[in-house]
Write a protein that holds these residues in place. Sequence first.
Motif, PDB file in Angstrom:
ATOM      1  N   ASP A   1       0.820  -1.210   0.000  1.00  0.00           N
ATOM      2  CA  ASP A   1       0.000   0.000   0.000  1.00  0.00           C
ATOM      3  C   ASP A   1       0.854   1.260   0.000  1.00  0.00           C
ATOM      4  OD1 ASP A   1      -2.441  -1.252  -0.199  1.00  0.00           O
ATOM      5  OD2 ASP A   1      -2.756  -1.335   1.965  1.00  0.00           O
ATOM      6  N   ALA A   2       2.053   1.190   0.569  1.00  0.00           N
ATOM      7  CA  ALA A   2       2.956   2.345   0.528  1.00  0.00           C
ATOM      8  C   ALA A   2       3.364   2.648  -0.906  1.00  0.00           C
ATOM      9  CB  ALA A   2       4.186   2.083   1.385  1.00  0.00           C
ATOM     10  N   VAL A   3       3.623   1.624  -1.676  1.00  0.00           N
ATOM     11  CA  VAL A   3       3.960   1.818  -3.096  1.00  0.00           C
ATOM     12  C   VAL A   3       2.765   2.416  -3.822  1.00  0.00           C
ATOM     13  CG1 VAL A   3       4.531   0.622  -5.246  1.00  0.00           C
ATOM     14  CG2 VAL A   3       5.726   0.023  -3.131  1.00  0.00           C
ATOM     15  N   ARG A   4       1.576   1.894  -3.581  1.00  0.00           N
ATOM     16  CA  ARG A   4       0.364   2.440  -4.210  1.00  0.00           C
ATOM     17  C   ARG A   4       0.155   3.899  -3.813  1.00  0.00           C
ATOM     18  NH1 ARG A   4      -4.332  -1.227  -2.570  1.00  0.00           N
ATOM     19  NH2 ARG A   4      -5.485   0.256  -3.801  1.00  0.00           N
ATOM     20  N   PHE A   5       0.415   4.209  -2.550  1.00  0.00           N
ATOM     21  CA  PHE A   5       0.252   5.566  -2.053  1.00  0.00           C
ATOM     22  C   PHE A   5       1.219   6.520  -2.757  1.00  0.00           C
ATOM     23  CE2 PHE A   5       1.187   8.960   1.019  1.00  0.00           C
ATOM     24  CZ  PHE A   5      -0.091   9.433   1.244  1.00  0.00           C
ATOM     25  N   GLU A   6       2.480   6.129  -2.870  1.00  0.00           N
ATOM     26  CA  GLU A   6       3.475   6.983  -3.533  1.00  0.00           C
ATOM     27  C   GLU A   6       3.161   7.157  -5.017  1.00  0.00           C
ATOM     28  OE1 GLU A   6       5.767   8.901  -2.235  1.00  0.00           O
ATOM     29  OE2 GLU A   6       5.172   8.220  -0.258  1.00  0.00           O
ATOM     30  N   LEU A   7       2.688   6.108  -5.665  1.00  0.00           N
ATOM     31  CA  LEU A   7       2.279   6.232  -7.072  1.00  0.00           C
ATOM     32  C   LEU A   7       1.092   7.173  -7.215  1.00  0.00           C
ATOM     33  CD1 LEU A   7       2.635   2.552  -8.341  1.00  0.00           C
ATOM     34  CD2 LEU A   7       3.997   4.539  -9.026  1.00  0.00           C
ATOM     35  N   LEU A   8       0.136   7.064  -6.307  1.00  0.00           N
ATOM     36  CA  LEU A   8      -1.020   7.959  -6.330  1.00  0.00           C
ATOM     37  C   LEU A   8      -0.586   9.401  -6.134  1.00  0.00           C
ATOM     38  CD1 LEU A   8      -4.088   8.450  -6.352  1.00  0.00           C
ATOM     39  CD2 LEU A   8      -4.057   8.003  -3.874  1.00  0.00           C
ATOM     40  N   ARG A   9       0.295   9.642  -5.175  1.00  0.00           N
ATOM     41  CA  ARG A   9       0.806  10.988  -4.925  1.00  0.00           C
ATOM     42  C   ARG A   9       1.479  11.548  -6.179  1.00  0.00           C
ATOM     43  NH1 ARG A   9       5.392  12.980  -4.717  1.00  0.00           N
ATOM     44  NH2 ARG A   9       5.958  14.818  -3.585  1.00  0.00           N
ATOM     45  N   THR A  10       2.282  10.734  -6.827  1.00  0.00           N
ATOM     46  CA  THR A  10       2.988  11.173  -8.030  1.00  0.00           C
ATOM     47  C   THR A  10       2.007  11.453  -9.168  1.00  0.00           C
ATOM     48  OG1 THR A  10       4.932   9.913  -7.378  1.00  0.00           O
ATOM     49  CG2 THR A  10       4.766  10.533  -9.702  1.00  0.00           C
ATOM     50  N   ARG A  11       1.038  10.585  -9.360  1.00  0.00           N
ATOM     51  CA  ARG A  11       0.057  10.791 -10.440  1.00  0.00           C
ATOM     52  C   ARG A  11      -0.770  12.053 -10.229  1.00  0.00           C
ATOM     53  NH1 ARG A  11      -1.869   4.908 -10.074  1.00  0.00           N
ATOM     54  NH2 ARG A  11      -0.172   3.862 -11.119  1.00  0.00           N
ATOM     55  N   VAL A  12      -1.221  12.254  -8.997  1.00  0.00           N
ATOM     56  CA  VAL A  12      -2.026  13.440  -8.686  1.00  0.00           C
ATOM     57  C   VAL A  12      -1.196  14.700  -8.919  1.00  0.00           C
ATOM     58  CG1 VAL A  12      -3.123  14.692  -6.782  1.00  0.00           C
ATOM     59  CG2 VAL A  12      -3.577  12.257  -7.097  1.00  0.00           C
TER      60      VAL A  12
ATOM     61  N   LEU B   1       4.424  28.371  -9.816  1.00  0.00           N
ATOM     62  CA  LEU B   1       3.500  27.668  -8.929  1.00  0.00           C
ATOM     63  C   LEU B   1       3.903  26.202  -8.742  1.00  0.00           C
ATOM     64  CD1 LEU B   1       0.894  27.785  -7.280  1.00  0.00           C
ATOM     65  CD2 LEU B   1      -0.382  27.474  -9.392  1.00  0.00           C
ATOM     66  N   HIS B   2       4.722  25.679  -9.629  1.00  0.00           N
ATOM     67  CA  HIS B   2       5.096  24.264  -9.568  1.00  0.00           C
ATOM     68  C   HIS B   2       5.789  23.908  -8.260  1.00  0.00           C
ATOM     69  CE1 HIS B   2       4.901  23.455 -14.179  1.00  0.00           C
ATOM     70  NE2 HIS B   2       3.776  23.923 -13.673  1.00  0.00           N
ATOM     71  N   PHE B   3       6.715  24.741  -7.797  1.00  0.00           N
ATOM     72  CA  PHE B   3       7.392  24.473  -6.527  1.00  0.00           C
ATOM     73  C   PHE B   3       6.372  24.350  -5.401  1.00  0.00           C
ATOM     74  CE2 PHE B   3       8.854  26.312  -2.511  1.00  0.00           C
ATOM     75  CZ  PHE B   3       9.812  25.379  -2.172  1.00  0.00           C
ATOM     76  N   HIS B   4       5.404  25.232  -5.385  1.00  0.00           N
ATOM     77  CA  HIS B   4       4.386  25.214  -4.332  1.00  0.00           C
ATOM     78  C   HIS B   4       3.516  23.957  -4.427  1.00  0.00           C
ATOM     79  CE1 HIS B   4       5.455  29.162  -2.898  1.00  0.00           C
ATOM     80  NE2 HIS B   4       5.481  29.559  -4.159  1.00  0.00           N
ATOM     81  N   LEU B   5       3.214  23.521  -5.635  1.00  0.00           N
ATOM     82  CA  LEU B   5       2.412  22.303  -5.795  1.00  0.00           C
ATOM     83  C   LEU B   5       3.174  21.077  -5.296  1.00  0.00           C
ATOM     84  CD1 LEU B   5       0.725  22.911  -9.251  1.00  0.00           C
ATOM     85  CD2 LEU B   5      -0.333  23.001  -6.984  1.00  0.00           C
ATOM     86  N   ILE B   6       4.467  21.042  -5.523  1.00  0.00           N
ATOM     87  CA  ILE B   6       5.270  19.920  -5.027  1.00  0.00           C
ATOM     88  C   ILE B   6       5.263  19.917  -3.504  1.00  0.00           C
ATOM     89  CG2 ILE B   6       7.619  18.982  -4.898  1.00  0.00           C
ATOM     90  CD1 ILE B   6       7.972  20.110  -7.805  1.00  0.00           C
ATOM     91  N   ARG B   7       5.424  21.070  -2.914  1.00  0.00           N
ATOM     92  CA  ARG B   7       5.383  21.176  -1.454  1.00  0.00           C
ATOM     93  C   ARG B   7       4.000  20.791  -0.913  1.00  0.00           C
ATOM     94  NH1 ARG B   7       5.575  26.807   0.720  1.00  0.00           N
ATOM     95  NH2 ARG B   7       3.410  26.413   0.382  1.00  0.00           N
ATOM     96  N   ILE B   8       2.961  21.237  -1.596  1.00  0.00           N
ATOM     97  CA  ILE B   8       1.592  20.895  -1.194  1.00  0.00           C
ATOM     98  C   ILE B   8       1.372  19.388  -1.274  1.00  0.00           C
ATOM     99  CG2 ILE B   8      -0.819  21.076  -1.930  1.00  0.00           C
ATOM    100  CD1 ILE B   8      -0.165  24.036  -2.649  1.00  0.00           C
ATOM    101  N   ALA B   9       1.922  18.750  -2.303  1.00  0.00           N
ATOM    102  CA  ALA B   9       1.794  17.290  -2.432  1.00  0.00           C
ATOM    103  C   ALA B   9       2.461  16.589  -1.255  1.00  0.00           C
ATOM    104  CB  ALA B   9       2.398  16.813  -3.746  1.00  0.00           C
TER     105      ALA B   9
END
Length: 85
Positions: free
Chosen positions: A18-29, A42-50
Amino acid sequence: MKSRPQKHSAAATLGHRDAVRFELLRTRVLLAWLETVPRSELHFHLIRIADESARLALQSGFPLLVLPELFAERARRAEFRFSRL
């Protein structure tokens, strides 16, 4: 003596699969949002928000469900703030 705050890692909270699934989900979103936001500042802020959203989602009982909505809500707020500049 002060106690150090606990780090919430996906593997410690969810288990490996599930940790792998979670990290993939985070990356996809995150990538989906980065593709739609033309303002590179804004990209830097989106990465921090993720990253922040992932940490908060791991503290919930349902991190795979919480992460996309939490990130989207915070990303929309950041977009709104940047649109006013």
